[in-house]
Design a protein around this motif. Structure first.
Motif, short mmCIF file in Angstrom:
data_model
loop_
_atom_site.label_atom_id
_atom_site.label_comp_id
_atom_site.label_asym_id
_atom_site.label_seq_id
_atom_site.Cartn_x
_atom_site.Cartn_y
_atom_site.Cartn_z
N UNK A 31 8.83 -7.85 -6.90
CA UNK A 31 8.27 -7.74 -5.55
C UNK A 31 9.11 -6.81 -4.67
N UNK A 32 10.42 -6.87 -4.81
CA UNK A 32 11.29 -5.99 -4.02
C UNK A 32 11.01 -4.52 -4.35
N UNK A 33 10.84 -4.20 -5.63
CA UNK A 33 10.53 -2.83 -6.03
C UNK A 33 9.16 -2.39 -5.55
N UNK A 34 8.18 -3.27 -5.69
CA UNK A 34 6.82 -2.94 -5.23
C UNK A 34 6.78 -2.74 -3.72
N UNK A 35 7.49 -3.58 -2.98
CA UNK A 35 7.52 -3.43 -1.52
C UNK A 35 8.14 -2.11 -1.11
N UNK A 36 9.20 -1.70 -1.79
CA UNK A 36 9.84 -0.42 -1.48
C UNK A 36 8.88 0.74 -1.74
N UNK A 37 8.14 0.68 -2.85
CA UNK A 37 7.16 1.71 -3.19
C UNK A 37 6.04 1.75 -2.15
N UNK A 38 5.55 0.58 -1.74
CA UNK A 38 4.49 0.52 -0.73
C UNK A 38 4.98 1.08 0.61
N UNK A 39 6.19 0.72 1.01
CA UNK A 39 6.74 1.23 2.27
C UNK A 39 6.87 2.75 2.23
N UNK A 40 7.31 3.28 1.11
CA UNK A 40 7.46 4.72 0.95
C UNK A 40 6.12 5.43 1.16
N UNK A 41 5.08 4.91 0.51
CA UNK A 41 3.76 5.53 0.63
C UNK A 41 3.17 5.36 2.03
N UNK A 42 3.39 4.20 2.64
CA UNK A 42 2.88 3.96 3.99
C UNK A 42 3.48 4.94 4.99
N UNK A 43 4.74 5.30 4.81
CA UNK A 43 5.38 6.27 5.70
C UNK A 43 4.70 7.63 5.60
N UNK A 44 4.07 7.91 4.46
CA UNK A 44 3.35 9.16 4.26
C UNK A 44 1.85 8.99 4.57
N UNK A 45 1.49 7.81 5.09
CA UNK A 45 0.10 7.48 5.42
C UNK A 45 -0.80 7.58 4.19
N UNK A 46 -0.28 7.09 3.07
CA UNK A 46 -1.01 7.06 1.80
C UNK A 46 -0.91 5.66 1.22
#
Length: 90
Positions: free
Chosen positions: A48-63
């Protein structure tokens, strides 16, 4: 008082794992690795920690994050656990 206990609990959960920065792979996908800091941390929490980091990264790019692969290593209470999340931002 309950709010402080909740904040303390959330802080302890995040302290249980470490997550690398997002890196680009040669095949064009992105990758992040999360690791348990203690042997008693569950595989699900590390994932979950890895998935959350990946989601946050993409959200910052509005993707949106699209998971390509998830690899795990280790055994709870026996060896260090790590999870590698390979993903794309679409």
């Amino acid at each position: 008082m309950k709010g402080y206990v909740l904040l303390f609990g959330v802080g302890m959960l995040t302290a249980c794992t470490s997550v690398t920065a997002v890196n680009s792979r040669q095949d064009g996908h992105l990758m992040v690795t999360s690791r348990a800091r203690w042997d008693l941390v569950s595989w699900n929490r590390v994932r979950t920690a890895g998935l959350n980091e990946a989601e946050d990264y993409c959200e910052k790019q509005k993707k949106q994050m699209h998971t390509v692969e998830i690899h795990s290593e280790g055994l709870r209470g026996v060896t260090s656990q790590s999870v590698e999340v390979i993903f794309d931002c679409i």
